[in-house]
Structures are given as structure tokens and as C-alpha cells.
Design a protein around this motif. Structure first.
Motif, PDB file in Angstrom:
ATOM      1  N   PHE A 188      14.814 -26.768 -17.297  1.00 24.54           N
ATOM      2  CA  PHE A 188      13.782 -26.519 -18.292  1.00 24.54           C
ATOM      3  C   PHE A 188      14.081 -25.250 -19.074  1.00 24.54           C
ATOM      4  O   PHE A 188      13.660 -25.109 -20.226  1.00 24.54           O
ATOM      5  CB  PHE A 188      12.406 -26.420 -17.634  1.00 24.54           C
ATOM      6  CG  PHE A 188      11.713 -27.737 -17.483  1.00 24.54           C
ATOM      7  CD1 PHE A 188      11.350 -28.487 -18.599  1.00 24.54           C
ATOM      8  CD2 PHE A 188      11.404 -28.241 -16.227  1.00 24.54           C
ATOM      9  CE1 PHE A 188      10.708 -29.704 -18.467  1.00 24.54           C
ATOM     10  CE2 PHE A 188      10.770 -29.455 -16.086  1.00 24.54           C
ATOM     11  CZ  PHE A 188      10.413 -30.193 -17.204  1.00 24.54           C
ATOM     12  N   PHE A 189      14.800 -24.316 -18.461  1.00 19.85           N
ATOM     13  CA  PHE A 189      15.169 -23.091 -19.162  1.00 19.85           C
ATOM     14  C   PHE A 189      16.013 -23.402 -20.398  1.00 19.85           C
ATOM     15  O   PHE A 189      15.815 -22.807 -21.458  1.00 19.85           O
ATOM     16  CB  PHE A 189      15.937 -22.157 -18.220  1.00 19.85           C
ATOM     17  CG  PHE A 189      16.599 -21.004 -18.923  1.00 19.85           C
ATOM     18  CD1 PHE A 189      15.866 -19.915 -19.359  1.00 19.85           C
ATOM     19  CD2 PHE A 189      17.969 -21.015 -19.155  1.00 19.85           C
ATOM     20  CE1 PHE A 189      16.476 -18.855 -20.021  1.00 19.85           C
ATOM     21  CE2 PHE A 189      18.592 -19.965 -19.806  1.00 19.85           C
ATOM     22  CZ  PHE A 189      17.842 -18.879 -20.240  1.00 19.85           C
ATOM     23  N   CYS A 197       8.106 -22.042 -13.496  1.00 22.16           N
ATOM     24  CA  CYS A 197       8.475 -20.622 -13.474  1.00 22.16           C
ATOM     25  C   CYS A 197       8.108 -19.992 -12.144  1.00 22.16           C
ATOM     26  O   CYS A 197       7.049 -20.276 -11.576  1.00 22.16           O
ATOM     27  CB  CYS A 197       7.771 -19.908 -14.628  1.00 22.16           C
ATOM     28  SG  CYS A 197       7.784 -18.105 -14.522  1.00 22.16           S
ATOM     29  N   HIS A 249      13.593 -26.084 -12.584  1.00 22.22           N
ATOM     30  CA  HIS A 249      13.264 -24.963 -13.466  1.00 22.22           C
ATOM     31  C   HIS A 249      14.468 -24.523 -14.286  1.00 22.22           C
ATOM     32  O   HIS A 249      14.343 -24.221 -15.479  1.00 22.22           O
ATOM     33  CB  HIS A 249      12.737 -23.790 -12.638  1.00 22.22           C
ATOM     34  CG  HIS A 249      12.460 -22.559 -13.452  1.00 22.22           C
ATOM     35  ND1 HIS A 249      11.503 -22.513 -14.434  1.00 22.22           N
ATOM     36  CD2 HIS A 249      13.025 -21.319 -13.424  1.00 22.22           C
ATOM     37  CE1 HIS A 249      11.468 -21.321 -14.979  1.00 22.22           C
ATOM     38  NE2 HIS A 249      12.388 -20.576 -14.394  1.00 22.22           N
ATOM     39  N   THR A 288      11.207 -15.685 -22.040  1.00 22.22           N
ATOM     40  CA  THR A 288      12.258 -16.647 -21.712  1.00 22.22           C
ATOM     41  C   THR A 288      13.481 -15.948 -21.131  1.00 22.22           C
ATOM     42  O   THR A 288      14.054 -16.387 -20.125  1.00 22.22           O
ATOM     43  CB  THR A 288      12.651 -17.451 -22.959  1.00 22.22           C
ATOM     44  OG1 THR A 288      11.493 -18.097 -23.499  1.00 22.22           O
ATOM     45  CG2 THR A 288      13.698 -18.495 -22.624  1.00 22.22           C
ATOM     46  N   ALA A 306      13.800 -24.647 -23.033  1.00 22.42           N
ATOM     47  CA  ALA A 306      12.950 -23.565 -23.524  1.00 22.42           C
ATOM     48  C   ALA A 306      13.701 -22.705 -24.533  1.00 22.42           C
ATOM     49  O   ALA A 306      13.112 -22.224 -25.507  1.00 22.42           O
ATOM     50  CB  ALA A 306      12.459 -22.711 -22.358  1.00 22.42           C
ATOM     51  N   CYS A 330      13.426 -14.595 -17.493  1.00 23.47           N
ATOM     52  CA  CYS A 330      13.374 -15.610 -16.435  1.00 23.47           C
ATOM     53  C   CYS A 330      14.442 -15.343 -15.367  1.00 23.47           C
ATOM     54  O   CYS A 330      15.539 -14.877 -15.662  1.00 23.47           O
ATOM     55  CB  CYS A 330      13.569 -16.984 -17.069  1.00 23.47           C
ATOM     56  SG  CYS A 330      13.908 -18.305 -15.911  1.00 23.47           S
ATOM     57  N   PHE A 382       8.675 -25.614 -18.448  1.00 23.06           N
ATOM     58  CA  PHE A 382       9.344 -24.349 -18.134  1.00 23.06           C
ATOM     59  C   PHE A 382       8.382 -23.374 -17.469  1.00 23.06           C
ATOM     60  O   PHE A 382       8.715 -22.724 -16.480  1.00 23.06           O
ATOM     61  CB  PHE A 382       9.907 -23.754 -19.422  1.00 23.06           C
ATOM     62  CG  PHE A 382      10.559 -22.406 -19.255  1.00 23.06           C
ATOM     63  CD1 PHE A 382      11.650 -22.244 -18.423  1.00 23.06           C
ATOM     64  CD2 PHE A 382      10.067 -21.296 -19.925  1.00 23.06           C
ATOM     65  CE1 PHE A 382      12.260 -20.997 -18.264  1.00 23.06           C
ATOM     66  CE2 PHE A 382      10.657 -20.051 -19.779  1.00 23.06           C
ATOM     67  CZ  PHE A 382      11.760 -19.908 -18.948  1.00 23.06           C
TER      68      PHE A 382
END
Length: 281
Positions: free
Chosen positions: A165-166, A121, A162, A212, A169, A215, A117
Motif C-alpha cells: 500500500f505504501f 499503518c 502495508h 508517507t 500511497a 512510514c 495505507f
């Protein structure tokens, strides 16, 4: 000017673009690669040093496979502990999803998600592109590479994962929140206690959630693809909150990076017997 008049006959005109100071085919003849005289290299150098220090520390701790649990605290590098070789923890802290065949450090099973993540980013991409690859090293400073392809080719095209991956996360942040709540117990599992480690884990999870949720992908999920905010007042308000966090995304990225390392270091020092966790009540 009459039609058909020769421009060279006009007063003050020679008819030659070069003589009039007009250059169409080339740039100005400047020998220096850039004109900056400040310490432009300091920011990318500091960024590279900070990220390199974290990579060295996290690599050491990920492969250490020890001193990551000091009841009731568990290191964020090893949570959730998914392997069979995890040290004994309270129910729910170790999930044993991979069985006895996994002989490596349990941290290698979970760190791929928060590190993935951060690696993809938007801010960190800018940071390590400048710090390690000098692409570009700073504003108004050209990069040394002769060719620029951006993120259109392998492996950088994988940065587009990405947004996925969020989601992982968020799940990891939920587990770390559970760990922070468990910090309000003592070593015997009794509730209503708090030590210095409780505050360390609590501060860490607050910063992790702030990073987080700040983002860019989260901001798009909350308020993206809405043509009329007036018809979605709840999402508009949430989008405003996320946007306020997003404005501090760089600060939160560094603060949460430091906090997760400090939280792991604190658990390591307590678990290794370097000192006892101070208990407030």
C-alpha cells in the motif's frame, strides 16, 4: 554449609518456599484488574472519537458523488478521477480508466489506496486496536479478551500488505502534488494566480508527503538490508532524514488526516457555492 546439611536447619530458614515469601505457581493476590488511578481511558477514547469522526465524514463524502471540483481545485478524495461519470476537469485531472459501466462514486475507486495505507499503518493499527478493540486499552491495563492471537490469523494477517500500500500511497501523493500545482491557476486555466484554496491544497500535500515518507516501510526501503552504512553514504543520509520524520510519525499521521479532510471540505464548500474562494493575485 556442610555438604548434606538440611536447609531447614539453617538459621532463619523454614524449608518452605511459601513461608519464605517465594511464590512459584501463582501471582500476587490482587483483586483489582490494574492499579492505575489516572484517566487512562481518556487517550483511547479520544483516539476512537477522532477516527470515528473521520470515518463518518469520509464515508459521506465518498458516496456523495458531487461538489468535489471547483476550478482549479479538486478534492483529494476524488483525485485522480478514474470513472466515466467524473465532472469535467482539466486535461489530466480525470483519466476515465473504468468506462461508463462504473456508476458509483468515483471516490470509491481511489480512496481504497490511501485508506488502505492508513488502515495498515503501524501507528494507526496501535491507535484503533486500543481505541476500538481495547487490545490493550492502555499501558498496564489488561485487555478484556480471553485469548490473544496477535496478527497471525485472518483478517489481521492481511496487515502485512502495508508495504505494498505504501507504493500506491506514493503514486496518489504524486497526483495530489500535481493537483496542488494546478491550484496556482485561476478558473480559466491561466497560470500565476493564487487563492486561499491554493494554500489549503499546498499545506495538505506537504503533510501527506511528510506522513508517507515517515512510514516505517519507507524507512526500511531506504536503509534496510545495509550491513555497512559507510559504503552507502547517500542512502545513510536519506535514512537519517526518514528516521527524523519517523520519530514524529504519530503527529504527522493525525495532522495529515485532518488536512486531507479540511482540503476536501474546503473544495466542497466552494463547489457548493457556500462561499467564493478568496484570490490573493
Amino acid at each position: 554449609m556442610a555438604t548434606g546439611t538440611d536447609p531447614s536447619a539453617v538459621a532463619g530458614s523454614t524449608g518452605d518456599p511459601a513461608a519464605r515469601g517465594v511464590h512459584h505457581a501463582s501471582r500476587a493476590a490482587i483483586r483489582e484488574r490494574h492499579l492505575r488511578r489516572d484517566r487512562w481511558w481518556l487517550a483511547p477514547a479520544a483516539t476512537a472519537a477522532g477516527l470515528f469522526a473521520f470515518v463518518v465524514y469520509s464515508t459521506w463524502r465518498a458516496f456523495a458523488n458531487g461538489d468535489y471540483y471547483a476550478a482549479p481545485y479538486v478534492s483529494p478524495f476524488y483525485s485522480p478521477c478514474l470513472a466515466h461519470n467524473c465532472v469535467p476537469m482539466p486535461a489530466g485531472a480525470d483519466w476515465d480508466l473504468f468506462g461508463p459501466w462504473w456508476g458509483l462514486s468515483p471516490a470509491l475507486l481511489v480512496l481504497i489506496f490511501p485508506l488502505g495505507f492508513r488502515l495498515t499503518c503501524y501507528y494507526y493499527r496501535k491507535a484503533y486496536y486500543r481505541g476500538f478493540w481495547a487490545s490493550p486499552p492502555a499501558c498496564a491495563v489488561p485487555e478484556p479478551h480471553a485469548k490473544y492471537t496477535g496478527e497471525t490469523r485472518f483478517p489481521l494477517i492481511l496487515q502485512n500488505v502495508h508495504r505494498y500500500f505504501f507504493y500506491f500511497a506514493v503514486l496518489v501523493a504524486g497526483v495530489l502534488t500535481y493537483d496542488a500545482v494546478l491550484g496556482f491557476r485561476n478558473a480559466d486555466g491561466e497560470w500565476g494566480h493564487m487563492g486561499l484554496g491554493t494554500l489549503v491544497l499546498l499545506a495538505n500535500i506537504i503533510l501527506i508527503w511528510a506522513y508517507t515518507l515517515s512510514c516505517h516501510s519507507c524507512r526500511h526501503i531506504v536503509g534496510g538490508r545495509i550491513r555497512n552504512f559507510s559504503r552507502h553514504p547517500v542512502r545513510y543520509r536519506m535514512w537519517g532524514w526518514v528516521s527524523a520524520l519517523n520519530a514524529r510519525h504519530m503527529l504527522l499521521a493525525w495532522a495529515s488526516l485532518v488536512s486531507v479532510a479540511v482540503a476536501d471540505l474546503y473544495v466542497y464548500l466552494v463547489a457548493s457555492g457556500a462561499f467564493d474562494d478568496p484570490r490573493f493575485f
